[in-house]
Design an enzyme around this catalytic site. Sequence first.
Site, mmCIF file in Angstrom:
data_model
loop_
_atom_site.group_PDB
_atom_site.id
_atom_site.type_symbol
_atom_site.label_atom_id
_atom_site.label_comp_id
_atom_site.label_asym_id
_atom_site.label_seq_id
_atom_site.Cartn_x
_atom_site.Cartn_y
_atom_site.Cartn_z
ATOM 1 N N HIS A 198 0.951 -1.220 -0.040
ATOM 2 C CA HIS A 198 0.104 -0.087 0.135
ATOM 3 C C HIS A 198 0.989 1.409 -0.018
ATOM 4 O O HIS A 198 0.597 2.268 0.768
ATOM 5 C CB HIS A 198 -0.994 -0.062 1.038
ATOM 6 C CG HIS A 198 -0.472 -0.284 2.529
ATOM 7 N ND1 HIS A 198 -1.052 -0.744 3.660
ATOM 8 C CD2 HIS A 198 0.673 0.547 3.045
ATOM 9 C CE1 HIS A 198 -0.459 -0.655 4.687
ATOM 10 N NE2 HIS A 198 0.703 0.148 4.580
ATOM 11 N N HIS A 202 -1.542 5.069 9.568
ATOM 12 C CA HIS A 202 -0.401 5.793 9.821
ATOM 13 C C HIS A 202 -0.592 7.003 10.688
ATOM 14 O O HIS A 202 -0.399 8.023 10.122
ATOM 15 C CB HIS A 202 0.174 5.968 8.499
ATOM 16 C CG HIS A 202 0.323 4.692 7.674
ATOM 17 N ND1 HIS A 202 -0.739 4.137 6.921
ATOM 18 C CD2 HIS A 202 1.439 3.792 7.449
ATOM 19 C CE1 HIS A 202 -0.328 2.986 6.309
ATOM 20 N NE2 HIS A 202 1.053 3.022 6.453
ATOM 21 N N HIS A 255 10.571 -3.442 3.525
ATOM 22 C CA HIS A 255 11.018 -1.846 3.632
ATOM 23 C C HIS A 255 11.532 -1.522 4.810
ATOM 24 O O HIS A 255 11.055 -2.120 5.882
ATOM 25 C CB HIS A 255 10.010 -1.135 2.801
ATOM 26 C CG HIS A 255 8.631 -1.182 3.539
ATOM 27 N ND1 HIS A 255 7.977 -2.061 3.798
ATOM 28 C CD2 HIS A 255 8.091 0.011 4.183
ATOM 29 C CE1 HIS A 255 6.784 -1.622 4.336
ATOM 30 N NE2 HIS A 255 6.895 -0.442 4.480
ATOM 31 N N GLU A 301 4.701 -5.439 8.567
ATOM 32 C CA GLU A 301 3.275 -5.352 7.767
ATOM 33 C C GLU A 301 2.923 -6.507 7.314
ATOM 34 O O GLU A 301 1.532 -6.775 7.048
ATOM 35 C CB GLU A 301 3.373 -4.198 7.042
ATOM 36 C CG GLU A 301 3.454 -2.780 7.480
ATOM 37 C CD GLU A 301 3.569 -1.751 6.576
ATOM 38 O OE1 GLU A 301 3.629 -0.469 7.023
ATOM 39 O OE2 GLU A 301 3.470 -1.965 5.454
#
Length: 282
Positions: free
Chosen positions: A12, A60, A194, A241
Site C-alpha cells: 500500500h 499511519h 522495507h 506489515e
Amino acid sequence: MARITAGVGTSHVPAIGAAIDNGKTDDPYWQPVLAGYEWTRAWERETARPDVVILVFNDHASAFDMRIIPTFAIGCGERFKPADEGWGPRPVPVVEGHPDLAWHIAQSLILDEFDMTIINEMDVDHGLTVPLSVVFGQVPEWPCKVIPLAVNVVTYPPPSGNRCWALGEAIARAVASFPEDLNVQVWGTGGLSHQLQGTRAGLINRDWDNRFLDRLVGDSDELRHIPHLEYLRETGSEGIEMVMWLIMRGAMGKATRQLHRHYHVPASNTAVGHIVLEPAQG
C-alpha cells in the site's frame, strides 16, 4: 449464506496513490508497477464482482496515535472518509461500509475470544485507499462495500503471525454464519520488505519477499510461525506489515490456489508485492 471467494494481498505504498492522483500512471517509473494490477482490475470488474471487501490495513497516525493503540480494530460504521495525511485527503471516493456484516463479524470474533476494538467513526488513510485504487482504478465510487480492519504494526508489540492467521480463520467462521447471500473477499495489505529509517533505510530483500509469496499458496501454514525477529532481520523494520497478509491467508482455509502474482522493485523505497488467491476445494 455469505461466502469468502478470494483473497488479495498487496502493498500500500503511499507514493503509488500520489502517482495515480497526479496522472503519472504512464510514466516509465510507475508504468511497470501498475501494470501488475491490470489482470486483477479486469478480473474484479468482469468475473469476481465482490459485494464486500474486508480490507486489512494499518493506520499511519491518521485515526490512531499514541493515545490509543488497538491491536485489532474493526470499522462498523456506514462510511469512512479519506484521511488528511498532511497534504489534504486523496481525491478518491468515500468508503461505504457494511454495518450489518461488520457488526456480525465483531460479535462473532469477540465471542470467539478475540478482543476487537469497534470503531464507528474513522478516517482511512493510504493504507486502505491505495489498495482500492490499484485494484479498482479511478472510479466515481468504489464498486463494493468495504469493512476496514486495522492492525497495529506501527508500535511495539504487534500481534504475532500466528494470532493474525487465527484471526483470519475466525473471520471465515464469522462470514460463513452470516445469513445474507454475499460474495466476500478478504484483502491483506502492507509490506513487503522495507525500512524507512536508520542505517538500513532502503532495505529490500527480494529473495525473502518471493519466498513469502510462494508460501501463501498451497496447504502449508509455515508462515504463521515466523517470529517477529525474522521479519525485522530479513525485511526491515516496516516488513512486519506482512503479518496482515496472514489474516487474509488464514481466512482462505486449509489450502489456496494462485490466480495472479506480481512483484516489482522499486516503488519509492520499497518492494511492491501483489497476489490473488482463491480457496482450494477438497
